[in-house]
Each structure stands twice: as structure tokens, then as C-alpha cells.
Design a protein around this motif. Sequence first.
Motif, PDB file in Angstrom:
ATOM      1  N   ARG A  84       0.830  -1.207   0.000  1.00  0.00           N
ATOM      2  CA  ARG A  84       0.000   0.000   0.000  1.00  0.00           C
ATOM      3  C   ARG A  84       0.861   1.252   0.000  1.00  0.00           C
ATOM      4  O   ARG A  84       0.539   2.245  -0.675  1.00  0.00           O
ATOM      5  N   ALA A  85       1.963   1.224   0.753  1.00  0.00           N
ATOM      6  CA  ALA A  85       2.859   2.384   0.784  1.00  0.00           C
ATOM      7  C   ALA A  85       3.482   2.610  -0.590  1.00  0.00           C
ATOM      8  O   ALA A  85       3.635   3.753  -1.032  1.00  0.00           O
ATOM      9  N   ARG A  86       3.833   1.530  -1.288  1.00  0.00           N
ATOM     10  CA  ARG A  86       4.445   1.659  -2.608  1.00  0.00           C
ATOM     11  C   ARG A  86       3.450   2.227  -3.629  1.00  0.00           C
ATOM     12  O   ARG A  86       3.775   3.127  -4.401  1.00  0.00           O
ATOM     13  N   ILE A  87       2.226   1.679  -3.612  1.00  0.00           N
ATOM     14  CA  ILE A  87       1.209   2.178  -4.534  1.00  0.00           C
ATOM     15  C   ILE A  87       0.848   3.620  -4.210  1.00  0.00           C
ATOM     16  O   ILE A  87       0.721   4.466  -5.104  1.00  0.00           O
ATOM     17  N   ARG A  88       0.702   3.913  -2.937  1.00  0.00           N
ATOM     18  CA  ARG A  88       0.341   5.279  -2.513  1.00  0.00           C
ATOM     19  C   ARG A  88       1.410   6.274  -2.964  1.00  0.00           C
ATOM     20  O   ARG A  88       1.107   7.348  -3.488  1.00  0.00           O
ATOM     21  N   ARG A  89       2.666   5.923  -2.756  1.00  0.00           N
ATOM     22  CA  ARG A  89       3.768   6.796  -3.158  1.00  0.00           C
ATOM     23  C   ARG A  89       3.760   7.013  -4.673  1.00  0.00           C
ATOM     24  O   ARG A  89       3.965   8.130  -5.159  1.00  0.00           O
ATOM     25  N   GLN A  90       3.482   5.940  -5.418  1.00  0.00           N
ATOM     26  CA  GLN A  90       3.433   6.029  -6.880  1.00  0.00           C
ATOM     27  C   GLN A  90       2.331   6.970  -7.335  1.00  0.00           C
ATOM     28  O   GLN A  90       2.533   7.843  -8.179  1.00  0.00           O
ATOM     29  N   PHE A  91       1.137   6.808  -6.775  1.00  0.00           N
ATOM     30  CA  PHE A  91      -0.005   7.621  -7.209  1.00  0.00           C
ATOM     31  C   PHE A  91       0.168   9.087  -6.815  1.00  0.00           C
ATOM     32  O   PHE A  91      -0.204   9.983  -7.571  1.00  0.00           O
ATOM     33  N   LEU A  92       0.724   9.329  -5.626  1.00  0.00           N
ATOM     34  CA  LEU A  92       0.922  10.715  -5.194  1.00  0.00           C
ATOM     35  C   LEU A  92       2.033  11.387  -5.997  1.00  0.00           C
ATOM     36  O   LEU A  92       1.961  12.586  -6.270  1.00  0.00           O
ATOM     37  N   ALA A  93       3.045  10.615  -6.402  1.00  0.00           N
ATOM     38  CA  ALA A  93       4.069  11.168  -7.287  1.00  0.00           C
ATOM     39  C   ALA A  93       3.451  11.536  -8.627  1.00  0.00           C
ATOM     40  O   ALA A  93       3.745  12.593  -9.205  1.00  0.00           O
ATOM     41  N   ALA A  94       2.571  10.673  -9.128  1.00  0.00           N
ATOM     42  CA  ALA A  94       1.874  10.960 -10.382  1.00  0.00           C
ATOM     43  C   ALA A  94       1.031  12.221 -10.249  1.00  0.00           C
ATOM     44  O   ALA A  94       0.947  13.034 -11.175  1.00  0.00           O
ATOM     45  N   ARG A  95       0.430  12.393  -9.105  1.00  0.00           N
ATOM     46  CA  ARG A  95      -0.401  13.586  -8.898  1.00  0.00           C
ATOM     47  C   ARG A  95       0.428  14.866  -8.950  1.00  0.00           C
ATOM     48  O   ARG A  95       0.003  15.868  -9.535  1.00  0.00           O
ATOM     49  N   GLN A  96       1.604  14.838  -8.350  1.00  0.00           N
ATOM     50  CA  GLN A  96       2.456  16.021  -8.394  1.00  0.00           C
ATOM     51  C   GLN A  96       2.860  16.357  -9.827  1.00  0.00           C
ATOM     52  O   GLN A  96       2.935  17.530 -10.211  1.00  0.00           O
ATOM     53  N   VAL A  97       3.107  15.338 -10.638  1.00  0.00           N
ATOM     54  CA  VAL A  97       3.426  15.569 -12.040  1.00  0.00           C
ATOM     55  C   VAL A  97       2.227  16.174 -12.760  1.00  0.00           C
ATOM     56  O   VAL A  97       2.363  17.113 -13.561  1.00  0.00           O
ATOM     57  N   PRO A 116       2.431   3.138 -25.806  1.00  0.00           N
ATOM     58  CA  PRO A 116       3.022   1.956 -25.152  1.00  0.00           C
ATOM     59  C   PRO A 116       3.472   2.202 -23.720  1.00  0.00           C
ATOM     60  O   PRO A 116       3.380   1.310 -22.875  1.00  0.00           O
ATOM     61  N   ARG A 117       3.963   3.415 -23.439  1.00  0.00           N
ATOM     62  CA  ARG A 117       4.468   3.662 -22.084  1.00  0.00           C
ATOM     63  C   ARG A 117       3.339   3.623 -21.055  1.00  0.00           C
ATOM     64  O   ARG A 117       3.575   3.348 -19.878  1.00  0.00           O
ATOM     65  N   VAL A 118       2.111   3.888 -21.466  1.00  0.00           N
ATOM     66  CA  VAL A 118       0.986   3.788 -20.540  1.00  0.00           C
ATOM     67  C   VAL A 118       0.805   2.340 -20.113  1.00  0.00           C
ATOM     68  O   VAL A 118       0.598   2.034 -18.930  1.00  0.00           O
ATOM     69  N   PHE A 119       0.881   1.415 -21.077  1.00  0.00           N
ATOM     70  CA  PHE A 119       0.782  -0.004 -20.743  1.00  0.00           C
ATOM     71  C   PHE A 119       1.905  -0.419 -19.799  1.00  0.00           C
ATOM     72  O   PHE A 119       1.683  -1.143 -18.824  1.00  0.00           O
ATOM     73  N   ALA A 120       3.126   0.046 -20.081  1.00  0.00           N
ATOM     74  CA  ALA A 120       4.271  -0.295 -19.236  1.00  0.00           C
ATOM     75  C   ALA A 120       4.087   0.258 -17.821  1.00  0.00           C
ATOM     76  O   ALA A 120       4.451  -0.402 -16.831  1.00  0.00           O
ATOM     77  N   TYR A 121       3.517   1.447 -17.717  1.00  0.00           N
ATOM     78  CA  TYR A 121       3.275   2.064 -16.419  1.00  0.00           C
ATOM     79  C   TYR A 121       2.316   1.217 -15.582  1.00  0.00           C
ATOM     80  O   TYR A 121       2.570   0.922 -14.417  1.00  0.00           O
ATOM     81  N   TYR A 122       1.222   0.792 -16.203  1.00  0.00           N
ATOM     82  CA  TYR A 122       0.250  -0.032 -15.491  1.00  0.00           C
ATOM     83  C   TYR A 122       0.806  -1.421 -15.198  1.00  0.00           C
ATOM     84  O   TYR A 122       0.459  -2.038 -14.177  1.00  0.00           O
ATOM     85  N   ASP A 123       1.666  -1.930 -16.057  1.00  0.00           N
ATOM     86  CA  ASP A 123       2.285  -3.220 -15.807  1.00  0.00           C
ATOM     87  C   ASP A 123       3.111  -3.169 -14.524  1.00  0.00           C
ATOM     88  O   ASP A 123       3.127  -4.133 -13.738  1.00  0.00           O
ATOM     89  N   GLY A 124       3.789  -2.049 -14.303  1.00  0.00           N
ATOM     90  CA  GLY A 124       4.554  -1.888 -13.077  1.00  0.00           C
ATOM     91  C   GLY A 124       3.672  -1.893 -11.840  1.00  0.00           C
ATOM     92  O   GLY A 124       4.032  -2.465 -10.804  1.00  0.00           O
ATOM     93  N   ILE A 125       2.508  -1.252 -11.929  1.00  0.00           N
ATOM     94  CA  ILE A 125       1.573  -1.238 -10.805  1.00  0.00           C
ATOM     95  C   ILE A 125       1.056  -2.646 -10.536  1.00  0.00           C
ATOM     96  O   ILE A 125       0.960  -3.091  -9.379  1.00  0.00           O
ATOM     97  N   LEU A 126       0.726  -3.367 -11.599  1.00  0.00           N
ATOM     98  CA  LEU A 126       0.288  -4.750 -11.444  1.00  0.00           C
ATOM     99  C   LEU A 126       1.378  -5.598 -10.785  1.00  0.00           C
ATOM    100  O   LEU A 126       1.089  -6.453  -9.940  1.00  0.00           O
ATOM    101  N   GLY A 127       2.622  -5.354 -11.166  1.00  0.00           N
ATOM    102  CA  GLY A 127       3.728  -6.105 -10.588  1.00  0.00           C
ATOM    103  C   GLY A 127       3.805  -5.944  -9.082  1.00  0.00           C
ATOM    104  O   GLY A 127       4.059  -6.911  -8.348  1.00  0.00           O
TER     105      GLY A 127
END
Length: 227
Positions: A84-97, A116-127
Motif C-alpha cells: 500500500r505504501a508503494r502504490i500510494r507513493r506512486q499515485f501521489l508522485a503521479a499527482r504532483q506531475v 506503449p508507455r501507458v501499458f508499461a506504467y500499469y504493468d509496473g503497478i500490477l507487478g
Amino acid sequence: MTAKASRTPLSRERVLAAAVALVDSEGIQALTMRRLAADLGVEAMSLYYHLPAKEALLDGVVETVLAEIDAATAGSPANGDDWRARIRRQFLAARQVMLRHPWMPGLLSTRRTIPPRVFAYYDGILGVMIDAGFSYRLAHRALHAFGSMPLGFVQEIFSPGAADGGAEDGASEAELAALAQQMPHLAAMMAAEMHDSADPTLGWCDGQVEFEFTLDLLLDGLERLRA
């Protein structure tokens, strides 16, 4: 100035960085091949070697902004951290961008195909979720529940006026009074929840507090299902 700019070798990365800077300063409507070439000090035709069409340029802009999100989280711990901390950090970083590039949600919604980079981005979240013990079925449902939050914003149900929510720029007092008679609960919510015009949001009620509230609600609920 043009001669100096032209001495720097042209590359796809340089073109896209200039495109993002142009949209940041003047809006997406200002982004044309001719204007971008002028900013770079080159002929417009030279851009087509790197980006063969306007759609390719726009997809490249999307990928460039996503790269900022990747860079913002590159140094974050990957192992031994609660999912949860990893996902939260990822989403909040995205928000700042996204707050740096508030035009980005609108651009994403116009893409005919997904870069393609959108797919790769979501693949990382799934991972992250699969490594934490999620099944692919639950992770799939989680992505639906998250909606656009992985990219740092939420798509709003209501947009009663300008993005800053100011009554003078959005719905008038007369309109709100009429709404109150027909839909009292919706009108009361709007009156209670309209943000201060200084609140830097990506939409009418996409405030930082609301974004984090929704994110934490989803993460805690998913943790119960995962366990």
C-alpha cells in the motif's frame, strides 16, 4: 537566437521536451509543428524525421510526462515495503506531475490509441500487487476501482462551473437556488464542498484531501480482500 538553437543536435527527446515546455506555458492549442520548430530554431519539416505526424507528437508528449512519474519514483524502496505504501507513493508522485502539467488529463482523454508507455506504467503497478500476493483477478478489479488515480487525478462526476469552483465563475446564485428546489441534496453538497479558488486542483472536486481519502479507502479495502 535561432542560429544558436540550431547548433544543438535535434533529437526526439529534445523535441518532446520543447513540446511539453510549450504546452506548459501556452496550452495545448499552441502546440503545432510550425510553432515547435520555431521554438527549436529549425525548419518544421525536420521534426517529421523524429515524429512523423501530429498524433505521434501528442503520444510522445504523453510518454514524456509519464517518464517524469517514473523518474519521481525511481529512488523509492522496492522491497520490504508494504504494498500500500508503494502504490500510494506512486499515485501521489503521479499527482504532483499532473499538477505541474494540468493539461495532461485532457490530452490523455483524446488519445485514439494508448501509447506503449501507458501499458508499461500499469504493468509496473500490477507487478507491485502480484508481488504482494494479489491474484490477477483481484488486481484487475483493483485497476477498475482505481480508475484514473494511478495517473494522479480523478475523473469527476460533476463539473458545475469553472475548475476552480468559484461561484462567480461557475453556477450563479439563481442557478444554485433553482437546483436546490429540484435536487436539495446535490445542491447542499455543492454548497458545502466548493473549494477555495486558490486550491490547486485538476478538476472541480479533485482536491488533495479528497484524492488521498479515496486512495486510502481503496487501499485499505483491497488489503482486507487480499488477506
